[in-house]
Design a protein around this motif. Sequence first.
Motif, PDB file in Angstrom:
ATOM      1  N   ILE A   1       0.815  -1.307   0.032  1.00 54.44           N
ATOM      2  CA  ILE A   1      -0.129  -0.037   0.055  1.00 54.44           C
ATOM      3  C   ILE A   1       0.820   1.163   0.069  1.00 54.44           C
ATOM      4  N   LYS A   2       2.026   0.996   0.389  1.00 58.54           N
ATOM      5  CA  LYS A   2       3.034   2.140   0.301  1.00 58.54           C
ATOM      6  C   LYS A   2       3.519   2.650  -0.980  1.00 58.54           C
ATOM      7  N   ILE A   3       3.289   1.818  -2.121  1.00 55.80           N
ATOM      8  CA  ILE A   3       3.590   2.085  -3.448  1.00 55.80           C
ATOM      9  C   ILE A   3       2.508   3.240  -3.992  1.00 55.80           C
ATOM     10  N   GLY A   4       1.657   3.294  -3.208  1.00 52.58           N
ATOM     11  CA  GLY A   4       0.572   4.124  -3.543  1.00 52.58           C
ATOM     12  C   GLY A   4       0.980   5.514  -2.936  1.00 52.58           C
ATOM     13  N   ILE A   5       1.658   5.437  -1.759  1.00 47.93           N
ATOM     14  CA  ILE A   5       2.138   6.724  -0.987  1.00 47.93           C
ATOM     15  C   ILE A   5       3.256   7.125  -1.994  1.00 47.93           C
ATOM     16  N   PHE A   6       4.234   6.270  -2.410  1.00 44.34           N
ATOM     17  CA  PHE A   6       5.191   6.548  -3.339  1.00 44.34           C
ATOM     18  C   PHE A   6       4.536   7.059  -4.596  1.00 44.34           C
ATOM     19  N   GLY A   7       3.730   6.662  -5.125  1.00 47.01           N
ATOM     20  CA  GLY A   7       3.142   7.165  -6.355  1.00 47.01           C
ATOM     21  C   GLY A   7       2.992   8.910  -6.152  1.00 47.01           C
ATOM     22  N   ILE A   8       2.196   9.088  -4.915  1.00 43.01           N
ATOM     23  CA  ILE A   8       1.799  10.270  -4.550  1.00 43.01           C
ATOM     24  C   ILE A   8       2.901  11.183  -4.518  1.00 43.01           C
TER      25      ILE A   8
ATOM     26  N   LEU B   1      -8.931  -5.735  12.148  1.00 45.12           N
ATOM     27  CA  LEU B   1      -8.478  -4.736  12.900  1.00 45.12           C
ATOM     28  C   LEU B   1      -7.099  -3.991  12.463  1.00 45.12           C
ATOM     29  N   LEU B   2      -6.179  -4.860  12.292  1.00 42.11           N
ATOM     30  CA  LEU B   2      -4.969  -4.430  11.838  1.00 42.11           C
ATOM     31  C   LEU B   2      -4.951  -3.399  10.491  1.00 42.11           C
ATOM     32  N   ALA B   3      -5.835  -4.105   9.565  1.00 48.27           N
ATOM     33  CA  ALA B   3      -5.962  -3.604   8.201  1.00 48.27           C
ATOM     34  C   ALA B   3      -6.551  -2.225   8.298  1.00 48.27           C
ATOM     35  N   TYR B   4      -7.624  -2.027   9.250  1.00 50.78           N
ATOM     36  CA  TYR B   4      -8.201  -0.731   9.305  1.00 50.78           C
ATOM     37  C   TYR B   4      -7.021   0.222  10.074  1.00 50.78           C
ATOM     38  N   HIS B   5      -6.227  -0.360  10.822  1.00 52.25           N
ATOM     39  CA  HIS B   5      -5.095   0.536  11.389  1.00 52.25           C
ATOM     40  C   HIS B   5      -4.135   0.891  10.126  1.00 52.25           C
ATOM     41  N   SER B   6      -3.962   0.294   9.277  1.00 51.23           N
ATOM     42  CA  SER B   6      -3.466   0.548   8.213  1.00 51.23           C
ATOM     43  C   SER B   6      -4.014   1.775   7.478  1.00 51.23           C
ATOM     44  N   ILE B   7      -5.391   1.871   7.183  1.00 54.01           N
ATOM     45  CA  ILE B   7      -5.961   3.068   6.761  1.00 54.01           C
ATOM     46  C   ILE B   7      -5.715   4.494   7.500  1.00 54.01           C
ATOM     47  N   GLU B   8      -5.711   4.067   9.075  1.00 52.97           N
ATOM     48  CA  GLU B   8      -5.408   5.118   9.987  1.00 52.97           C
ATOM     49  C   GLU B   8      -3.966   5.670   9.613  1.00 52.97           C
ATOM     50  N   ASN B   9      -3.012   4.737   9.679  1.00 52.29           N
ATOM     51  CA  ASN B   9      -1.437   5.380   9.558  1.00 52.29           C
ATOM     52  C   ASN B   9      -1.290   5.944   8.174  1.00 52.29           C
ATOM     53  N   ILE B  10      -2.111   5.380   6.931  1.00 51.10           N
ATOM     54  CA  ILE B  10      -2.077   6.351   5.675  1.00 51.10           C
ATOM     55  C   ILE B  10      -2.359   7.524   5.861  1.00 51.10           C
ATOM     56  N   GLY B  11      -3.482   7.756   6.766  1.00 49.93           N
ATOM     57  CA  GLY B  11      -3.908   8.995   7.062  1.00 49.93           C
ATOM     58  C   GLY B  11      -2.881   9.965   7.755  1.00 49.93           C
ATOM     59  N   ILE B  12      -2.247   9.398   8.625  1.00 46.63           N
ATOM     60  CA  ILE B  12      -1.110   9.854   9.336  1.00 46.63           C
ATOM     61  C   ILE B  12       0.066  10.484   8.250  1.00 46.63           C
ATOM     62  N   ILE B  13       0.511   9.546   7.535  1.00 45.16           N
ATOM     63  CA  ILE B  13       1.429   9.740   6.384  1.00 45.16           C
ATOM     64  C   ILE B  13       0.940  10.922   5.540  1.00 45.16           C
ATOM     65  N   GLY B  14      -0.323  10.847   5.253  1.00 49.12           N
ATOM     66  CA  GLY B  14      -0.967  11.772   4.316  1.00 49.12           C
ATOM     67  C   GLY B  14      -0.822  13.091   4.882  1.00 49.12           C
ATOM     68  N   MET B  15      -1.015  13.294   6.339  1.00 55.72           N
ATOM     69  CA  MET B  15      -0.904  14.690   6.812  1.00 55.72           C
ATOM     70  C   MET B  15       0.398  15.268   6.695  1.00 55.72           C
ATOM     71  N   GLY B  16       1.410  14.398   6.870  1.00 59.42           N
ATOM     72  CA  GLY B  16       2.761  14.744   6.547  1.00 59.42           C
ATOM     73  C   GLY B  16       2.878  15.278   5.253  1.00 59.42           C
ATOM     74  N   ILE B  17       2.351  14.318   4.293  1.00 60.84           N
ATOM     75  CA  ILE B  17       2.572  14.779   2.919  1.00 60.84           C
ATOM     76  C   ILE B  17       1.895  16.251   2.716  1.00 60.84           C
ATOM     77  N   GLY B  18       0.623  16.314   3.240  1.00 63.80           N
ATOM     78  CA  GLY B  18      -0.072  17.580   3.013  1.00 63.80           C
ATOM     79  C   GLY B  18       0.756  18.768   3.668  1.00 63.80           C
ATOM     80  N   ILE B  19       1.237  18.746   4.793  1.00 61.50           N
ATOM     81  CA  ILE B  19       2.026  19.616   5.290  1.00 61.50           C
ATOM     82  C   ILE B  19       3.071  20.068   4.211  1.00 61.50           C
ATOM     83  N   GLY B  20       3.761  19.165   4.025  1.00 62.72           N
ATOM     84  CA  GLY B  20       4.931  19.354   3.103  1.00 62.72           C
ATOM     85  C   GLY B  20       4.671  20.085   1.808  1.00 62.72           C
TER      86      GLY B  20
END
Lengths: 675, 301
Positions: free
Chosen positions: A250-257, A299-318
Amino acid sequence: MSLISAFIAVPVLAILLIPFLNVKGKGIVLFAAIVVNAFLSGYLALQPLDGQFLEFSFPGSLVTGPVNLRIDALSGWFILIINFIFVTGSFYGLFYMQAYQKQTNNITLHSIVFVLLHTALISLCTVQNSLVFLVVWEIMALSAFIAVIFEHGKMATLRAGMNYLIHSHVSILFLMFGFIWVALKTGSYDFNSITTYTSQNSGATGLVLFLCFFIGFGIKAGFVPFHTWLPYAHPAAPAHVSGVMSGVMIKIGIFGIFRVITLIKADYYTIGLVIISFSVISGLYGVMLAIVQHNLKKLLAYHSIENIGIIGMGIGIGCIGLGTGNYLLASLGFAGGLLHTLNHSLFKSLLFFTAGNVYQATHTVHIDHLGGLIKRMPQTTILFLIAAIAISGIPPFNGFISEFIIYSGFYYWMQGSMIGPLMAIIFSVLALVLIGGLALLCFTKAFGIVFLGNPRQKLDHEVKEVPFLQLLPLYLIAFLIVFIGVFPQIFMHALSQPVSLLAGLPAISDMPFPEKTTELLQPVTWGIWMFILISLAVFGFRKLVTQNRKASVEPTWGCGYIAPTAKLQYTAGSFVRPYSKLFRPFLLSHKTQKDVEGIFPSGGSYETNSYDRIEKYLVDNPIAAYKSLLGRFLFLQNGKLQFYILYGIIFIVSVICIPLFYDQIVLFIDFIKQI
Amino acid sequence: MLSLILILIAAAFFTGVIIRVKSMASGRKGPGILQPLFDVFRLFKKGVVYSETTSFVFQIAPTIYFASVVMAMLVVPFGQSKGILSFDGDFIFFAYILALGKFLSIISAMDTGSSFEGMGASREALYSMFAEPAFFILMGSLALLTGHTNFQEMFSALHIGSYISYALAILGTFVLMMIAMVENSRMPIDDPKTHLELTMVHEVMILDNSGFDLGLILTAGYLKFAIYGALVVNLFIGVFPLQYSIPMFFVIQFVLASGVGFIESFMARFRMSHNAQFIFVLTSVSLLIFFGALLILGKFV
């Protein structure tokens, strides 16, 4: 160049070899191929992190045009993450798959796609030609699909796989749209043409193009509302596959962004706000649903969504930093996002691997059926605990470091902002804090119910710890989790190249980033060391004082009740009940209840299941509507051969006749227009 | 360093004062002010009883809980003088290190396998989750107001100038004190003196702790009160010199402690099921503070 040929040759050789070996041999070849490829690509990836820029050009074909491979610092960072998780994951998988060693054919296929997945992911980080990128993207999606449906005998697994496959293709649709758009306008498939195209055109073009890519990559990354495949695919896959999927795929999506941000020239400020809004919603929604899950892997899968959100916040600030020309803000945001990407891949894969251990030992991942594993599987327990504390963003582990940088980004952005951004900041901070608190609630639940207390169910087989070799990669990950928490500066140093690439800094010497973050993180590290020292001191003191004391062992205090059973323990459902009552408007839960009746009642039961509201309205309801629409044409499919032949004849006749009538139709339309 | 000593002194008396005020309000003489300390020392000397269900988590949790509170104490400043550790964003560290203690204490409660302790753990997790946003927004407003992200710089730059800032300080006091009540599970969130396990929060979580561990947990509770009291004091002392600020510290801590005593004597506890909503109201109060800060800075156009 020869390294790249070797990089392609290794998986090809492995894939050719795997079908002819026995199960053990397949495992060894699989692991060897991944290790060799990890070293090859890791060697190439280390150089850009050190400041060198690698570029290779292949002639390509007539269709694709020249294929460029570029390994910049961003690719380097992601390649290293992918390699680490794949090496640990495949080593863990060697042992995890032993339970399935009778299914020889299945394992052959599984080994092949695992190698393919690794190769595809790494290639995605380097390829700079959109057509080739899409082909590799498809290879990744398909190989992950096959890896997910390993247990395809189970209906649920197959459904999850199909669900994933469809989502992947929706994702690739958006990507294709974006790439074709650019290729049509510029006539080139090279990634650089995105930059030239967007810099020549107005801001709106860049924004729409970015949104296109964001949705495409966002589906892969699991941003809400594009997350609906994640909670199915992750639990269905074998543990090492879910660890690898959640950790790096799922991080490859983040990489893409990230990659698109470096390529597109658009209004970064708006892009930043868009990303932050999606991220806040993803973070909150992910963790809110995670809490009510009773399936550990879900439960862990839903937490991935949460952490993607946190990563996204970082990207957004950037992005906001880029948009406002504030390099320090951009550096903080991107550094937080990149570091959290690494952190999440570590603790999430560790959590999935330990969940795999639990599944192996108990044959269930239903939280409410477990309990008391700490006595039977102490090492797994400690590993899970480390990961659980880390994912809750609590010091002294790594999750805290990246969240701290993101918080600093928010508070730094605050200085000198006007009312609009300030509102965005305050609500994002509110969300980030709530995410932290909810994650704590969720992981105390998961850890407490699964590992602590007494077993809630009697299992007919012995529950025992997995062998040490299987735990070895897990210890390695746990070591890194602790290491990042205690010495974050080393990783910040490694991040300086990717961050300066993303933040568009002209030269390394102009970078405010390394000094500022050392300044920022050095005292935090001192705080963490001091905390560890204080804890050790208190421990020592406690040991010293109490060593000669009598410690007796008694049953748990039951408030006077003297016949406690394991059934009296708190369950996961009851632990989160106050929460689920409060958050009912956001959650969908079904209760199935059987009341107790009679003078000697027996057999009462109560069960709750939760469902995803967004999924219901965004996926299920439209599909149901679509199905009912198509249902009206069901009479056409009546199973009689004559009718099908008739349809064929009608089709052929109309194909032949339409051109004949074409002129008449045009005339008719013109006639209508004249009226 | 100064703050550390002051907090330690205040912590020694804080709970004693509360108990004394409560006894006096109900017409009794009450124990001495140092009685809670004597209780803790007695506990330190005692042996322990462990539940047979528990594991090592239960044994390490009180220590880490205590260490986390001590660590949080080290970053609290006193007016112009820094805490032992002071850096940009130290309040984030403050909140998160306390969260580590909470995490451990919650899982240690679940380690006993008792349904009561699970209940307390569930409530504690929920309540502390709802209390945290208020703290972060309060600190965010102060950061916005002063342009710093560091406890000491924020507090020392906090000038009480306009009427609005007085209102902000008082609202801030309210928020911090309520957070302290939530963190320590006191009235009106929780009543530690009810003797029904079903209605308690923090006390029910530590039902199975005994001896040295219980002593650590109690000490951590006393420290926590004094830490939040010190934060409240910091809202006011700003630029005062030490000869005024140190007496002010003790006066304010004393007022807070007796205030807690009075509240506990004359107020009933809220309904357990409404607590979460009540705690979340704190967030809106701190949002008010945020808007107040915006007003002062003239960001509303």
